[in-house]
Design an enzyme around this catalytic site. Structure first.
Site, PDB file in Angstrom:
ATOM      1  N   ALA A  45       7.114   1.975  -9.351  1.00 52.84           N
ATOM      2  CA  ALA A  45       5.765   2.484  -9.610  1.00 52.84           C
ATOM      3  C   ALA A  45       5.014   2.580  -8.293  1.00 52.84           C
ATOM      4  O   ALA A  45       5.260   1.816  -7.364  1.00 52.84           O
ATOM      5  CB  ALA A  45       5.025   1.564 -10.581  1.00 52.84           C
ATOM      6  N   SER A  46       4.078   3.526  -8.227  1.00 55.43           N
ATOM      7  CA  SER A  46       3.246   3.687  -7.027  1.00 55.43           C
ATOM      8  C   SER A  46       1.824   3.999  -7.457  1.00 55.43           C
ATOM      9  O   SER A  46       1.597   4.852  -8.318  1.00 55.43           O
ATOM     10  CB  SER A  46       3.795   4.815  -6.147  1.00 55.43           C
ATOM     11  OG  SER A  46       2.968   5.009  -5.010  1.00 55.43           O
TER      12      SER A  46
ATOM     13  N   SER B  47      -2.635   3.750  -5.963  1.00 55.67           N
ATOM     14  CA  SER B  47      -3.444   4.195  -4.826  1.00 55.67           C
ATOM     15  C   SER B  47      -3.281   3.316  -3.588  1.00 55.67           C
ATOM     16  O   SER B  47      -3.280   3.813  -2.468  1.00 55.67           O
ATOM     17  CB  SER B  47      -4.917   4.262  -5.223  1.00 55.67           C
ATOM     18  OG  SER B  47      -5.361   3.006  -5.712  1.00 55.67           O
ATOM     19  N   ILE B  48      -3.143   1.999  -3.769  1.00 48.08           N
ATOM     20  CA  ILE B  48      -3.078   1.121  -2.594  1.00 48.08           C
ATOM     21  C   ILE B  48      -1.749   0.388  -2.427  1.00 48.08           C
ATOM     22  O   ILE B  48      -1.529  -0.242  -1.402  1.00 48.08           O
ATOM     23  CB  ILE B  48      -4.223   0.084  -2.601  1.00 48.08           C
ATOM     24  CG1 ILE B  48      -4.070  -0.901  -3.770  1.00 48.08           C
ATOM     25  CG2 ILE B  48      -5.578   0.755  -2.642  1.00 48.08           C
ATOM     26  CD1 ILE B  48      -5.066  -2.042  -3.708  1.00 48.08           C
ATOM     27  N   ALA B  49      -0.865   0.466  -3.418  1.00 51.14           N
ATOM     28  CA  ALA B  49       0.388  -0.296  -3.327  1.00 51.14           C
ATOM     29  C   ALA B  49       1.471   0.356  -4.180  1.00 51.14           C
ATOM     30  O   ALA B  49       1.206   1.258  -4.975  1.00 51.14           O
ATOM     31  CB  ALA B  49       0.157  -1.740  -3.782  1.00 51.14           C
ATOM     32  N   GLN B  50       2.696  -0.133  -3.986  1.00 48.86           N
ATOM     33  CA  GLN B  50       3.810   0.278  -4.838  1.00 48.86           C
ATOM     34  C   GLN B  50       4.629  -0.958  -5.191  1.00 48.86           C
ATOM     35  O   GLN B  50       4.553  -1.985  -4.522  1.00 48.86           O
ATOM     36  CB  GLN B  50       4.672   1.325  -4.142  1.00 48.86           C
ATOM     37  CG  GLN B  50       5.292   0.894  -2.833  1.00 48.86           C
ATOM     38  CD  GLN B  50       5.841   2.084  -2.058  1.00 48.86           C
ATOM     39  OE1 GLN B  50       5.158   3.091  -1.858  1.00 48.86           O
ATOM     40  NE2 GLN B  50       7.095   1.983  -1.607  1.00 48.86           N
ATOM     41  N   VAL B  51       5.409  -0.843  -6.268  1.00 48.87           N
ATOM     42  CA  VAL B  51       6.140  -2.004  -6.799  1.00 48.87           C
ATOM     43  C   VAL B  51       7.643  -1.745  -6.740  1.00 48.87           C
ATOM     44  O   VAL B  51       8.118  -0.669  -7.135  1.00 48.87           O
ATOM     45  CB  VAL B  51       5.714  -2.301  -8.252  1.00 48.87           C
ATOM     46  CG1 VAL B  51       6.536  -3.455  -8.820  1.00 48.87           C
ATOM     47  CG2 VAL B  51       4.225  -2.636  -8.309  1.00 48.87           C
TER      48      VAL B  51
ATOM     49  N   LYS C 183       5.164  -6.404  -5.131  1.00 48.41           N
ATOM     50  CA  LYS C 183       4.080  -5.442  -4.900  1.00 48.41           C
ATOM     51  C   LYS C 183       3.803  -5.384  -3.402  1.00 48.41           C
ATOM     52  O   LYS C 183       3.466  -6.394  -2.782  1.00 48.41           O
ATOM     53  CB  LYS C 183       2.828  -5.884  -5.664  1.00 48.41           C
ATOM     54  CG  LYS C 183       1.678  -4.896  -5.612  1.00 48.41           C
ATOM     55  CD  LYS C 183       0.546  -5.365  -6.520  1.00 48.41           C
ATOM     56  CE  LYS C 183      -0.612  -4.390  -6.521  1.00 48.41           C
ATOM     57  NZ  LYS C 183      -1.706  -4.833  -7.438  1.00 48.41           N
TER      58      LYS C 183
ATOM     59  N   ASP D 133      -9.629  -3.752 -14.676  1.00 50.80           N
ATOM     60  CA  ASP D 133      -8.890  -2.491 -14.773  1.00 50.80           C
ATOM     61  C   ASP D 133      -7.821  -2.550 -15.871  1.00 50.80           C
ATOM     62  O   ASP D 133      -6.619  -2.459 -15.592  1.00 50.80           O
ATOM     63  CB  ASP D 133      -8.233  -2.187 -13.415  1.00 50.80           C
ATOM     64  CG  ASP D 133      -7.797  -0.748 -13.283  1.00 50.80           C
ATOM     65  OD1 ASP D 133      -8.259   0.099 -14.078  1.00 50.80           O
ATOM     66  OD2 ASP D 133      -6.984  -0.450 -12.384  1.00 50.80           O
TER      67      ASP D 133
END
Length: 539
Positions: free
Chosen positions: A145-146, A148-152, A166, A301
């Site tokens: 997953a990606s 706005s500020i990070a990806q996993v 993350k 969120d």
């Protein structure tokens, strides 16, 4: 000679500018490129409004709104990173902005592009001095997953534990100061263009955006949230927050237990798994209501990607709601938490005196309007909301939106008194409401939250009551339960009516939240002068 010197100066400036632009375009942060894009478009939209916005000329006004909304959100999408967050914050003001802004805001929730694995390796080298494969037994270089500020990334510890890693995109730190400065400038511009109070929220929102980019704080948030949920006996075993491995984390890397689950609103997958959508939604609403009204430590969120449903790991034929992504949290003051509980109780008891007192403390002059926004349904203590839909012409819509400026200014008479917590409390409630609507409104969200508001008061005031207070409280409780019962009856009448229409006439079912949306839209048009796009209530 003078012309030659001028020509050489222009050539030198142009060449230097193009060189800087070419260099910056190939850097990770692209600070110059992004700032030039923001500045250029900022001037463009200001000029567009100045030259082409003609009050009374409806077609030109609509065209200007369309162009400017597209320009702003195009910048947010192209700049990416924190601009996505900034655009979403602007989108939360959709109720008082033209419909063109409402439509474009919804496009900012798409997945963001991922950074290459080489960049991920660099983050690990800078933070830990080793590559991911030296820390983990296995590490998938392809992100699952990606955002706005990070990806996993999915990985496995040396003891075999499967984890989610993350990783923050390194450009975010470099871009943060200039992006948040642009956010402030944008709020100032919007406040000037639309004559609406917006700048006063900037400090609070900026503080929490910065906190969201600190993964050590996110790890801390998840542990605190888990401790709070474990105190709620009614939620014991029903809600889970994955374990965080803080010993192998940093401000830019967080490692947490991997959880297999399906998104809350993926109805087909839920049913295939044997889970009840109504039960999953009930637990979700209860979990977030407990945060709002009891612990005061709230997830900011809760969109469907952050709420998963899985089979219970230890109990057969049972399921758990799993909450992930704990970067954006707010901590309510005890004063606000108790007043917010009292406000909800007052709304259900039609206690206008208490409702007005709390609103005045918060610098709010229009308690009915605030109650409508809080409940996300029409609130008119002297008159039950009517189901009929009113037709509003574009000319009437314009007239109402123009008069709305004065009403908004009068609505918030003292910005200094307004509780900043409400910014993210309202965001949480609106996303949860949209999730419930997307699932066909299987639960009566408002009743559940109202009951938790009373629980929040009970937990603090139970020990302090004398006999007189006990009797007064008991009577208020009877009135409160009567109101909840009436709303429950309304909830099931809507469900039965829609079921009958579906069987007899073949009409598609909308759900209780959709009915509330229709009522809310009508009241905002007729009573408050706000004109909404049809799907502004959707997350």
């Amino acid at each position: 000679m003078a012309r030659q010197r001028l020509f050489k100066s222009i050539l030198a400036v142009t060449t230097t500018g193009l060189g800087v632009y070419a260099y910056d375009s190939n850097t990770e942060a692209q600070l110059v490129t992004r700032n030039v894009r923001t500045f250029y478009n900022g001037i463009g939209l200001a000029v567009d409004y100045k030259l082409n916005f003609k009050p009374g000329d409806l077609s030109s006004m609509e065209a200007v709104h369309e162009r400017v909304a597209n320009r702003i959100y195009d910048v947010c999408e192209r700049n990416g990173g924190l601009y996505i967050k900034i655009g979403q914050v602007i989108g939360t003001q959709a109720a008082v902005l033209p419909a063109q802004y409402q439509k474009r805001a919804r496009k900012l929730f798409d997945a963001a592009p991922a950074v290459p694995y080489s960049v991920v390796e660099r983050v690990f080298q800078e933070d830990f001095g080793v590559s991911p494969h030296e820390i983990f037994k296995e590490f998938d270089p392809k992100p699952v997953a990606s955002a706005s500020i990070a990806q996993v990334h999915k990985a496995k510890l040396h003891d075999g534990t499967v984890v989610a890693v993350k990783v923050q995109k390194p450009a975010i730190r470099k871009q943060m100061d200039s992006d948040l400065l642009a956010f402030r400038m944008l709020l100032h511009l919007y406040e000037r263009l639309f004559d609406l109070p917006m700048v006063f929220v900037s400090d609070y929102v900026e503080k929490h955006i910065r906190m969201e980019a600190d993964f050590e704080r996110e790890a801390h948030n998840s542990m605190i949230a888990w401790k709070n949920l474990q105190k709620e006996k009614t939620l014991n075993g029903l809600v889970y927050i994955p374990k965080v491995f803080s010993e192998i984390g940093s401000k830019r890397v967080m490692v947490a237990e991997w959880v297999d689950g399906v998104q809350l609103t993926a109805l087909d997958k839920l049913k295939a798994m044997g889970a009840s959508p109504a039960q999953a939604m009930q637990v979700t609403v209860e979990a977030f209501a407990s945060q709002i009204f009891k612990s005061g430590f709230l997830h900011g969120d809760p969109h469907p990607g952050n709420v998963l449903v899985r089979k219970h790991p230890h109990k057969k034929n049972q399921f758990q709601v799993v909450l992930i992504d704990h970067g954006l949290y707010i901590e309510e003051s005890e004063k606000f938490r108790e007043e917010y509980c009292r406000l909800w109780e007052a709304m259900f008891l039609l206690d206008t005196k208490t409702l007005n007192e709390i609103c005045q403390k918060w610098g709010i002059n229009d308690s009915n309007m605030f109650a409508s926004v809080t409940l996300q349904k029409p609130y008119m203590p002297s008159k039950a909301p009517h189901l009929a839909q009113g037709n509003v012409s574009f000319h009437d819509a314009y007239e109402m939106q123009m008069s709305m400026k004065t009403r908004i200014r009068n609505f918030l008479v003292n910005q200094a008194l307004f509780p900043r917590e409400l910014i993210f409390v309202s965001r949480n409630m609106n996303i949860v409401r949209a999730n419930n609507k997307a699932m066909g409104s299987p639960v009566n969200r408002i009743n559940i939250m109202a009951r938790w508001a009373v629980y929040g008061l009970e937990s603090k005031n139970k020990e302090k009551r004398g006999i007189r207070d006990y009797l007064k409280h008991s009577w208020r409780l009877v009135l409160f339960e009567t109101t909840l019962f009436a709303m429950t009856v309304s909830f099931y009448i809507v469900k039965l009516t829609e079921k009958a229409n579906q069987i007899i006439w073949g009409k598609a079912s909308q759900g209780f939240e959709a009915v509330l949306d229709a009522r809310m839209k009508e009241q905002l048009q007729q009573q408050f002068g706000i004109v909404l796009d049809e799907s502004v209530f959707d997350a």
